[in-house]
Scaffold this motif. Structure first.
Motif, PDB file in Angstrom:
ATOM      1  N   GLU A 115       0.821  -1.214   0.000  1.00 10.78           N
ATOM      2  CA  GLU A 115       0.000   0.000   0.000  1.00 10.78           C
ATOM      3  C   GLU A 115       0.855   1.264   0.000  1.00 10.78           C
ATOM      4  OE1 GLU A 115      -2.872   0.020   3.056  1.00 10.78           O
ATOM      5  OE2 GLU A 115      -3.903  -1.797   2.375  1.00 10.78           O
ATOM      6  N   ALA A 116       1.979   1.215   0.699  1.00 11.42           N
ATOM      7  CA  ALA A 116       2.846   2.399   0.748  1.00 11.42           C
ATOM      8  C   ALA A 116       3.544   2.649  -0.586  1.00 11.42           C
ATOM      9  CB  ALA A 116       3.890   2.250   1.855  1.00 11.42           C
ATOM     10  N   GLY A 117       3.640   1.624  -1.414  1.00 12.00           N
ATOM     11  CA  GLY A 117       4.250   1.796  -2.731  1.00 12.00           C
ATOM     12  C   GLY A 117       5.759   1.795  -2.726  1.00 12.00           C
ATOM     13  N   ARG A 118       6.383   1.385  -1.625  1.00 13.10           N
ATOM     14  CA  ARG A 118       7.848   1.399  -1.530  1.00 13.10           C
ATOM     15  C   ARG A 118       8.454   0.005  -1.651  1.00 13.10           C
ATOM     16  NH1 ARG A 118       9.746   6.090   1.001  1.00 13.10           N
ATOM     17  NH2 ARG A 118       8.451   7.839   0.306  1.00 13.10           N
ATOM     18  N   ARG A 119       7.690  -1.029  -1.331  1.00 12.84           N
ATOM     19  CA  ARG A 119       8.210  -2.394  -1.323  1.00 12.84           C
ATOM     20  C   ARG A 119       7.304  -3.299  -2.158  1.00 12.84           C
ATOM     21  NH1 ARG A 119      11.833  -2.695   2.949  1.00 12.84           N
ATOM     22  NH2 ARG A 119      11.645  -1.028   4.509  1.00 12.84           N
ATOM     23  N   TYR A 120       7.862  -4.431  -2.544  1.00  6.92           N
ATOM     24  CA  TYR A 120       7.053  -5.423  -3.226  1.00  6.92           C
ATOM     25  C   TYR A 120       6.118  -6.098  -2.224  1.00  6.92           C
ATOM     26  CZ  TYR A 120       9.909  -5.117  -7.451  1.00  6.92           C
ATOM     27  OH  TYR A 120      10.536  -4.676  -8.590  1.00  6.92           O
ATOM     28  N   ASP A 121       4.956  -6.459  -2.708  1.00  4.93           N
ATOM     29  CA  ASP A 121       3.981  -7.172  -1.879  1.00  4.93           C
ATOM     30  C   ASP A 121       4.308  -8.661  -1.976  1.00  4.93           C
ATOM     31  OD1 ASP A 121       1.897  -7.547  -0.213  1.00  4.93           O
ATOM     32  OD2 ASP A 121       0.311  -7.059  -1.642  1.00  4.93           O
ATOM     33  N   ILE A 122       4.795  -9.228  -0.871  1.00  6.51           N
ATOM     34  CA  ILE A 122       5.337 -10.591  -0.872  1.00  6.51           C
ATOM     35  C   ILE A 122       4.513 -11.479   0.051  1.00  6.51           C
ATOM     36  CG2 ILE A 122       7.378 -11.997  -0.366  1.00  6.51           C
ATOM     37  CD1 ILE A 122       9.084  -9.529  -0.926  1.00  6.51           C
ATOM     38  N   ARG A 123       4.308 -12.702  -0.366  1.00  3.91           N
ATOM     39  CA  ARG A 123       3.676 -13.684   0.510  1.00  3.91           C
ATOM     40  C   ARG A 123       4.571 -14.911   0.589  1.00  3.91           C
ATOM     41  NH1 ARG A 123       0.301 -17.482  -2.514  1.00  3.91           N
ATOM     42  NH2 ARG A 123       0.348 -17.003  -4.743  1.00  3.91           N
ATOM     43  N   THR A 124       4.443 -15.644   1.685  1.00  2.00           N
ATOM     44  CA  THR A 124       5.291 -16.814   1.926  1.00  2.00           C
ATOM     45  C   THR A 124       4.440 -18.072   1.927  1.00  2.00           C
ATOM     46  OG1 THR A 124       6.787 -15.469   3.267  1.00  2.00           O
ATOM     47  CG2 THR A 124       6.960 -17.858   3.486  1.00  2.00           C
ATOM     48  N   GLU A 125       4.869 -19.044   1.146  1.00  5.06           N
ATOM     49  CA  GLU A 125       4.180 -20.325   1.074  1.00  5.06           C
ATOM     50  C   GLU A 125       5.206 -21.446   1.159  1.00  5.06           C
ATOM     51  OE1 GLU A 125       2.021 -20.467  -2.533  1.00  5.06           O
ATOM     52  OE2 GLU A 125       0.378 -19.182  -1.849  1.00  5.06           O
ATOM     53  N   GLY A 126       5.010 -22.339   2.124  1.00  8.56           N
ATOM     54  CA  GLY A 126       5.918 -23.477   2.250  1.00  8.56           C
ATOM     55  C   GLY A 126       7.353 -23.073   2.471  1.00  8.56           C
ATOM     56  N   GLY A 127       7.552 -21.986   3.194  1.00  7.94           N
ATOM     57  CA  GLY A 127       8.907 -21.515   3.465  1.00  7.94           C
ATOM     58  C   GLY A 127       9.549 -20.753   2.331  1.00  7.94           C
ATOM     59  N   ARG A 128       8.831 -20.540   1.234  1.00  9.44           N
ATOM     60  CA  ARG A 128       9.369 -19.802   0.095  1.00  9.44           C
ATOM     61  C   ARG A 128       8.563 -18.538  -0.130  1.00  9.44           C
ATOM     62  NH1 ARG A 128      10.502 -23.346  -5.113  1.00  9.44           N
ATOM     63  NH2 ARG A 128      11.486 -21.334  -5.610  1.00  9.44           N
ATOM     64  N   SER A 129       9.244 -17.488  -0.478  1.00  6.60           N
ATOM     65  CA  SER A 129       8.586 -16.205  -0.717  1.00  6.60           C
ATOM     66  C   SER A 129       8.326 -16.026  -2.201  1.00  6.60           C
ATOM     67  CB  SER A 129       9.457 -15.048  -0.199  1.00  6.60           C
ATOM     68  OG  SER A 129       9.648 -15.146   1.191  1.00  6.60           O
ATOM     69  N   ARG A 130       7.230 -15.361  -2.504  1.00  4.26           N
ATOM     70  CA  ARG A 130       6.905 -15.047  -3.890  1.00  4.26           C
ATOM     71  C   ARG A 130       6.079 -13.774  -3.917  1.00  4.26           C
ATOM     72  NH1 ARG A 130       2.612 -18.927  -6.633  1.00  4.26           N
ATOM     73  NH2 ARG A 130       2.515 -17.046  -7.947  1.00  4.26           N
ATOM     74  N   LEU A 131       6.064 -13.150  -5.090  1.00  2.00           N
ATOM     75  CA  LEU A 131       5.276 -11.938  -5.245  1.00  2.00           C
ATOM     76  C   LEU A 131       3.790 -12.286  -5.283  1.00  2.00           C
ATOM     77  CD1 LEU A 131       7.376 -10.100  -7.988  1.00  2.00           C
ATOM     78  CD2 LEU A 131       7.267  -9.519  -5.568  1.00  2.00           C
ATOM     79  N   LYS A 132       3.003 -11.470  -4.629  1.00  2.00           N
ATOM     80  CA  LYS A 132       1.563 -11.666  -4.664  1.00  2.00           C
ATOM     81  C   LYS A 132       1.026 -11.312  -6.053  1.00  2.00           C
ATOM     82  CE  LYS A 132       0.348 -10.935   0.199  1.00  2.00           C
ATOM     83  NZ  LYS A 132      -0.455 -10.103   1.142  1.00  2.00           N
ATOM     84  N   ASP A 133       0.057 -12.082  -6.486  1.00  2.00           N
ATOM     85  CA  ASP A 133      -0.620 -11.760  -7.744  1.00  2.00           C
ATOM     86  C   ASP A 133      -1.597 -10.626  -7.489  1.00  2.00           C
ATOM     87  OD1 ASP A 133       0.705 -13.790  -9.112  1.00  2.00           O
ATOM     88  OD2 ASP A 133      -0.764 -15.274  -8.449  1.00  2.00           O
ATOM     89  N   SER A 134      -1.415  -9.541  -8.209  1.00  2.00           N
ATOM     90  CA  SER A 134      -2.274  -8.371  -8.022  1.00  2.00           C
ATOM     91  C   SER A 134      -3.044  -8.083  -9.303  1.00  2.00           C
ATOM     92  CB  SER A 134      -1.445  -7.143  -7.636  1.00  2.00           C
ATOM     93  OG  SER A 134      -2.237  -5.982  -7.626  1.00  2.00           O
ATOM     94  N   PRO A 135      -4.378  -7.987  -9.214  1.00  2.00           N
ATOM     95  CA  PRO A 135      -5.150  -7.658 -10.419  1.00  2.00           C
ATOM     96  C   PRO A 135      -4.859  -6.254 -10.933  1.00  2.00           C
ATOM     97  CG  PRO A 135      -6.535  -7.573  -8.472  1.00  2.00           C
ATOM     98  CD  PRO A 135      -5.233  -8.147  -8.031  1.00  2.00           C
ATOM     99  N   ARG A 136      -4.224  -5.445 -10.112  1.00  2.00           N
ATOM    100  CA  ARG A 136      -3.915  -4.069 -10.539  1.00  2.00           C
ATOM    101  C   ARG A 136      -2.718  -4.031 -11.483  1.00  2.00           C
ATOM    102  NH1 ARG A 136      -3.773   0.714  -6.741  1.00  2.00           N
ATOM    103  NH2 ARG A 136      -4.745   1.605  -8.586  1.00  2.00           N
ATOM    104  N   VAL A 137      -1.875  -5.056 -11.449  1.00  2.49           N
ATOM    105  CA  VAL A 137      -0.711  -5.093 -12.332  1.00  2.49           C
ATOM    106  C   VAL A 137      -1.175  -5.565 -13.708  1.00  2.49           C
ATOM    107  CG1 VAL A 137       1.557  -6.090 -12.757  1.00  2.49           C
ATOM    108  CG2 VAL A 137       0.847  -5.546 -10.418  1.00  2.49           C
ATOM    109  N   VAL A 138      -1.309  -4.637 -14.621  1.00  2.00           N
ATOM    110  CA  VAL A 138      -1.815  -4.942 -15.968  1.00  2.00           C
ATOM    111  C   VAL A 138      -0.795  -4.637 -17.052  1.00  2.00           C
ATOM    112  CG1 VAL A 138      -4.225  -4.623 -15.310  1.00  2.00           C
ATOM    113  CG2 VAL A 138      -2.891  -2.644 -16.084  1.00  2.00           C
ATOM    114  N   ALA A 139       0.303  -3.963 -16.704  1.00  2.00           N
ATOM    115  CA  ALA A 139       1.358  -3.637 -17.671  1.00  2.00           C
ATOM    116  C   ALA A 139       2.519  -4.590 -17.448  1.00  2.00           C
ATOM    117  CB  ALA A 139       1.811  -2.185 -17.501  1.00  2.00           C
ATOM    118  N   HIS A 140       2.830  -5.412 -18.443  1.00  2.00           N
ATOM    119  CA  HIS A 140       3.815  -6.481 -18.268  1.00  2.00           C
ATOM    120  C   HIS A 140       5.082  -6.286 -19.098  1.00  2.00           C
ATOM    121  CE1 HIS A 140       0.765  -8.579 -15.993  1.00  2.00           C
ATOM    122  NE2 HIS A 140      -0.086  -8.446 -17.002  1.00  2.00           N
ATOM    123  N   GLY A 141       5.186  -5.166 -19.809  1.00  2.00           N
ATOM    124  CA  GLY A 141       6.424  -4.853 -20.500  1.00  2.00           C
ATOM    125  C   GLY A 141       6.621  -5.501 -21.843  1.00  2.00           C
TER     126      GLY A 141
END
Length: 755
Positions: free
Chosen positions: A548-574
């Motif tokens: 929400e602050a826009g300074r860090r990546y939104d990360i979630r942890t699953e099974g001891g591994r971290s990954r970026l959260k899937d956000s429906p707001r991210v629509v530009a993929h380069g």
């Protein structure tokens, strides 16, 4: 007062490394052994020597009085100390024994140092003999050096004992060697706590470069020049001719077959000439004098200045390798770092030069320079000793197989670099990225693409620091930042976070008079709204999955591994710059509809909205869309809350915006025009993206008429490519003055006349 003579030493040039060191060696020897007011300076690409005598006495001193520094390596197994123990020098004169028996005054320092080294290294030689004895039976059996298992264990144990004894021997040598012998030891090695030893790149790995032992090479060169028993020149005419060639760059006599090692890349060897390999020949005086100069770069004082840093940083003007800023780097690594050698245009005494080269005082603010880019900043900030004209940069690069050469990497001139401080914003982030890029751990998920992107960023940052006033150089940094972030969002190295906030000064450093830059600024500053606290909901969230602050990546942890959260707001993929802009516009409209609003919530920072002529260029296909969006992606990291408003109308060179596009643009403005507000329908954007410009314009005209406006056209169409550009152009926010100007053609005639 004696008359001073100025000698232009054409044989002592700023590069290669060996030539530079010769100049330092000459100045050092003259001052320390003759005690004369010698001075030196760099001018016209060579070293100039100021001394109170002319050429002949200068040559006579080196031929008859010069006392070589005792550069000895009694800790190296390839040195003469070990060789004569192995009885492998039967066909060669033993220079150590000859000098020990000599009564020549010029070899007194050598004799004293050899006597101490002979005694202290005896246990090392005995242990080496024991190890070699254990290895010998296997060799005699033809087992390729393979020993029985019990022999291997014993050999490994003895090797560990050898390393411990070597460290103890080095400390004893440091305690007992005096004068120039101790200076040599301090230049070659830094003895730290707990038997830690740091090796100076100037002297390879503790006084040897591969199989070339500097001590052996020096004694061989001295034996070519002098009779080791009497100390007089072997052949005075030839020795003098060699000396004149070495100092003054005159026609050289026949050289001796010998390698100059890492100091003179290209002096023969593999691929040096036609054929596979050329015979390596060099002037013996070159090697003798360059070693005298190298001894001047002692690490004793600079280690205190660089307290808390790694051992390499304690060495004078030695910094971590920067594989950029020159045309020879490729993807190779300079494992021994880089050597930066100072140049000064005014006469300096040896005490002044010694203080400079031994302390290595390159500072960035309050911290010592540790990397090539730090030294560039230090030069720009006058953090180095005043009076320097620049630095010659040398990298210890691996070439010709595993050989290390001090390759010239170019010159960095001293001068003001007003924007170099901007790199402080991304310094920590870049350091973390580079550490990951160098990692060899498979668990770090470091791809070749990531390494290339990080190298590109390092190259761009170095170029910007070097050419601080080059606006395109700073844009290259921004483009490289966008490339790194584009790889991070695929799931690689996101732990380091996105680009940290950039200071406002980046807008000044990188600004140029191009539509790409101005449109990138408008897009980079775009947000839902601007308040006294700055931007609310910036568009960066549509490119990166941020918290929400826009300074860090939104990360979630699953099974001891971290990954970026899937956000429906991210629509530009380069993958498609034009498509990304259309996707952002559609997402913004959709989010506005969630709040029961019918407009496009995109506003620019006050005074930074898109201007007419840039929009015209975009709609006509004259703008590099990929560069514009990439620049905007990095500009989204600007601390826009601190950007001061820009007031005053900016003149536009062209104002022929198509009326059909103006009709679409006036729909969904994030602010009201008077009492009128025209809603925006998502279907307009979709139709444009599909190439149905006629349908999109028809919907826009209907909305305008319903709001009481009188469009000056009944319909319009264009080709699918232009229609897509029309849709993407909606992502560039415009400001109220421009919108009101565009509206003039859509007002009823009576209102236009009243105005």
């Amino acid at each position: 007062m004696s008359m001073m003579h100025l000698h232009a030493l054409r044989g002592c040039r700023p590069r290669p490394l060996g030539s530079y060191l010769k100049a330092i060696g000459v100045l050092r020897v003259l001052r320390e052994q003759l005690d004369i007011p010698a001075r030196g300076l760099w001018r016209d690409e060579c070293f100039h020597l100021v001394v109170p005598f002319d050429r002949n006495p200068l040559l006579a001193f080196f031929l008859t009085e010069f006392r070589p520094t005792p550069i000895l390596t009694p800790w190296n197994r390839d040195s003469f100390f070990f060789m004569r123990e192995r009885d492998v020098e039967r066909e060669r004169q033993d220079p150590l024994s000859t000098i020990e028996r000599s009564a020549a005054p010029r070899f007194t320092p050598l004799r004293d140092a050899i006597k101490i080294a002979e005694k202290l290294s005896q246990p090392l030689r005995e242990l080496d003999a024991e190890i070699r004895k254990l290895r010998a039976p296997a060799r005699s059996r033809g087992d390729s050096g393979q020993s029985p298992l019990h022999d291997k264990d014993q050999i490994a144990q003895l090797e560990r004992k050898f390393r411990t004894l070597k460290a103890r021997t080095l400390r004893r040598l440091a305690a007992q060697w005096r004068g120039s012998a101790r200076e040599w030891l301090d230049a070659a090695l830094v003895l730290g706590e707990f038997d830690e030893v740091t090796q100076a790149p100037l002297f390879g790995t503790g006084g040897n470069d591969g199989r070339l032992d500097f001590s052996n090479a020096l004694l061989d060169r001295l034996a070519e020049l002098f009779d080791l028993a009497s100390g007089s020149p072997k052949d005075k005419d030839r020795a003098c001719a060699w000396l004149e060639a070495s100092l003054f760059g005159e026609t050289r006599p026949a050289m001796q077959r010998a390698t100059p090692g890492q100091f003179v890349p290209g002096a023969g060897g593999l691929n040096a000439t036609t054929g596979v390999e050329a015979e390596v020949r060099s002037n013996p005086w070159d090697f003798v004098l360059l070693l005298e100069g190298a001894v001047a770069f002692r690490a004793q004082t600079s280690k205190r200045l660089a307290a808390g840093l790694r051992g390499r940083a304690a060495l004078p003007f030695v910094v971590q390798a920067q594989p950029s800023g020159h045309g020879t780097a490729g993807l190779e690594e300079a494992e021994r770092g880089e050597q930066w050698l100072p140049l000064w245009p005014h006469p300096a005494s040896w005490s002044e030069v010694q203080a400079l080269v031994t302390e290595g005082r390159a500072q960035v603010g309050r911290r010592p320079a540790r990397r090539a880019i730090d030294v560039v900043e230090a030069i720009g900030r006058l953090g180095v000793a005043r009076g320097l004209s620049g630095f010659e940069r040398h990298g210890y690069l691996q070439r010709n197989g595993k050989s290390i050469f001090a390759v010239p990497l170019g010159r960095v001139e001293a001068g003001e670099r007003p924007h170099a401080r901007l790199l402080d914003d991304v310094r920590g982030w870049m350091d973390a990225l580079q550490r990951s890029a160098r990692s060899t751990n498979d668990k770090t998920n470091v791809s070749a693409g990531f390494r290339i992107a990080v190298k590109r960023l390092a190259d761009a940052a170095f170029g910007a620091a070097l050419r601080s006033t080059d606006r395109r150089a700073w844009q290259q940094v921004l483009l490289a930042i966008a490339d790194v972030e584009a790889i991070q969002v695929t799931g690689q190295q996101f732990e380091h976070g996105p680009c940290p906030p950039l200071s406002v000064e980046w807008l000044e450093a990188a600004a140029d008079d191009s539509p790409e830059w101005r449109l990138a600024v408008a897009l980079g500053s775009a947000a839902r709204s601007y308040t006294d606290d700055g931007p609310d909901d910036p568009v960066r969230h549509h490119w990166l999955p941020l918290d929400e602050a826009g300074r860090r990546y939104d990360i979630r942890t699953e099974g001891g591994r971290s990954r970026l959260k899937d956000s429906p707001r991210v629509v530009a993929h380069g993958r498609d710059s034009m498509g990304d802009l259309v996707a952002v516009v559609e997402r913004r409209i959709l989010e506005a509809e969630y709040g029961a609003e019918r407009h496009l919530p995109l506003v620019a920072a006050p005074g930074y909205g898109a201007r007419t002529d840039d929009l015209v260029a975009w709609l006509m296909g004259e703008v590099d869309a990929r560069r514009t969006v990439a620049l905007a992606r990095s500009l989204m990291a600007i601390h826009w809350a601190r950007v001061p408003p820009r007031f005053g109308a900016r003149k536009s060179r062209r104002s022929e915006l198509p009326e059909a596009w103006v009709a679409i643009r006036l729909c969904g403005l994030p602010f009201a025009l008077g009492e009128r507000r025209v809603p925006l329908d998502r279907s307009m954007v979709r139709r444009l993206a599909r190439g149905d410009a006629a349908g999109a314009v028809s919907l826009a005209l209907a909305r305008l008429r319903a709001a009481g406006f009188r469009p000056p056209l009944r319909g319009a169409t264009t080709d699918p490519t232009t229609a897509a550009r029309w849709a993407a152009a909606l992502a560039f926010p415009i400001e109220r003055p421009l919108a009101e100007d565009l509206l003039q053609r859509f007002l009823p005639t009576a209102i236009q006349e009243a105005r």
